[in-house]
Design a protein around this motif. Structure first.
Motif, mmCIF file in Angstrom:
data_model
loop_
_atom_site.group_PDB
_atom_site.id
_atom_site.type_symbol
_atom_site.label_atom_id
_atom_site.label_comp_id
_atom_site.label_asym_id
_atom_site.label_seq_id
_atom_site.Cartn_x
_atom_site.Cartn_y
_atom_site.Cartn_z
ATOM 1 N N ALA A 55 0.852 -1.186 0.000
ATOM 2 C CA ALA A 55 0.000 0.000 0.000
ATOM 3 C C ALA A 55 0.888 1.235 0.000
ATOM 4 C CB ALA A 55 -0.927 0.007 1.218
ATOM 5 N N PRO A 56 0.414 2.313 -0.574
ATOM 6 C CA PRO A 56 1.199 3.555 -0.554
ATOM 7 C C PRO A 56 1.176 4.176 0.831
ATOM 8 C CG PRO A 56 -0.923 3.924 -1.591
ATOM 9 C CD PRO A 56 -0.845 2.454 -1.319
ATOM 10 N N CYS A 57 2.241 4.877 1.167
ATOM 11 C CA CYS A 57 2.318 5.529 2.463
ATOM 12 C C CYS A 57 3.110 6.827 2.326
ATOM 13 C CB CYS A 57 2.963 4.621 3.507
ATOM 14 S SG CYS A 57 4.707 4.224 3.192
ATOM 15 N N ALA A 68 -2.169 4.263 5.610
ATOM 16 C CA ALA A 68 -2.469 4.107 4.189
ATOM 17 C C ALA A 68 -3.939 4.386 3.894
ATOM 18 C CB ALA A 68 -2.098 2.697 3.727
ATOM 19 N N THR A 115 4.773 0.693 1.087
ATOM 20 C CA THR A 115 5.061 -0.221 2.179
ATOM 21 C C THR A 115 4.670 -1.633 1.772
ATOM 22 O OG1 THR A 115 4.731 -0.721 4.534
ATOM 23 C CG2 THR A 115 2.825 0.145 3.344
ATOM 24 N N LYS A 123 -5.632 7.685 1.959
ATOM 25 C CA LYS A 123 -6.528 7.463 0.821
ATOM 26 C C LYS A 123 -7.844 8.195 1.021
ATOM 27 C CE LYS A 123 -7.816 5.220 -2.974
ATOM 28 N NZ LYS A 123 -7.152 5.356 -4.284
ATOM 29 N N VAL A 160 1.161 10.748 -1.110
ATOM 30 C CA VAL A 160 1.983 9.627 -0.658
ATOM 31 C C VAL A 160 3.291 9.668 -1.433
ATOM 32 C CG1 VAL A 160 0.033 8.176 0.006
ATOM 33 C CG2 VAL A 160 0.870 8.100 -2.343
#
Length: 249
Positions: free
Chosen positions: A67-69, A89, A103, A93, A99
């Motif tokens: 997931a993006p962080c 995350a 991760t 969103k 971001v």
């Protein structure tokens, strides 16, 4: 073996109701925070959930979750652990905030495909997914797979163990190291799992006759049983590892 990385967004049929959880101990599926978000990863971040697909066998050999962080690049700025980073995350969103890193949440290799060197392939795959989205850093709260053999040793000491050749003692940390990963810091309290005494007895196959600290099968650290409160509390430790990502030309 001819493999490629495909995302859930591209090929949702590869999930196909298959039970992938057999790669994990039973207790790992009951995280207080992680379980709340895990089931929504495919809906919210379909482009970050991926499969290692074998074009010759026509089967998904392994599955990765990410997931993006947001990370400021400092050790102090790292999330507290996997509970913290997955919460972040979904929060980012929901608020549409920027971001800048990926991760890695988990890699799942079913028992029938283990021992084929796929772990290293999947670590590289995580970096590929990060590169696709323009991220320069991949950070992962890694679960060292031999830590369960030494549950009484604090993670900060265990993660520092090396072999005679100077490589990390733990096989999973060693795979990350060989792939260019850099250990940043241990996280003693990464994933919280609570349950009743009966639930913990079911998850572990043990009996807990009195309150106190217990080691249990596949646990990375001791867990606490409080029979008066009918509560078992366990914090799974992890190690933050960073991979610098080469951007696609």
């Amino acid at each position: 073996m001819t493999t490629r990385i495909v995302t859930y967004a591209e090929h949702p049929e590869l999930l196909d109701g298959r039970e992938w959880g057999e790669a994990w101990p039973e207790y790992n599926g009951h995280g207080d925070v992680l379980a709340l978000y895990w089931r929504h990863l495919y809906d919210v971040f379909p482009e970050f959930q991926f499969f290692l697909y074998d074009d010759e066998e026509h089967v998904a050999l392994a599955k990765g979750h990410s997931a993006p962080c947001a990370w400021d690049g400092t050790i102090e700025g790292l999330p507290e652990g996997i509970d913290d980073v997955i919460t972040q995350a979904f929060t980012l969103k929901d608020t549409d905030r920027p971001v800048n890193a990926l991760t890695g949440l988990a890699i799942e290799i079913p028992p029938e495909h283990q021992g084929r060197g796929l772990s290293a392939v999947m670590v590289r795959a995580l970096a590929q997914v990060a590169a696709r989205h323009g991220f320069q850093n991949l950070v992962a709260p890694v679960r060292p797979n031999w830590k369960e053999r030494y549950p009484l040793t604090p993670m900060e000491r265990y993660a520092a163990w090396t072999r005679a050749d100077g490589l990390p003692f733990d096989p999973w940390l060693r795979i990350h190291h060989r792939a260019g990963g850099e250990m940043l810091k241990p996280v003693p309290h990464s994933m919280r799992i609570t349950g009743t005494v009966a639930e913990w007895e079911e998850w572990t196959g043990m009996v807990f006759p009195e309150s106190g600290s217990y080691v249990f099968p596949h646990g990375l650290a001791p867990m606490e049983i409080d029979r008066d409160r009918d509560l078992g509390l366990y914090w799974e430790p992890n190690v933050w590892v960073r991979h610098r990502v080469e951007s696609h030309s």
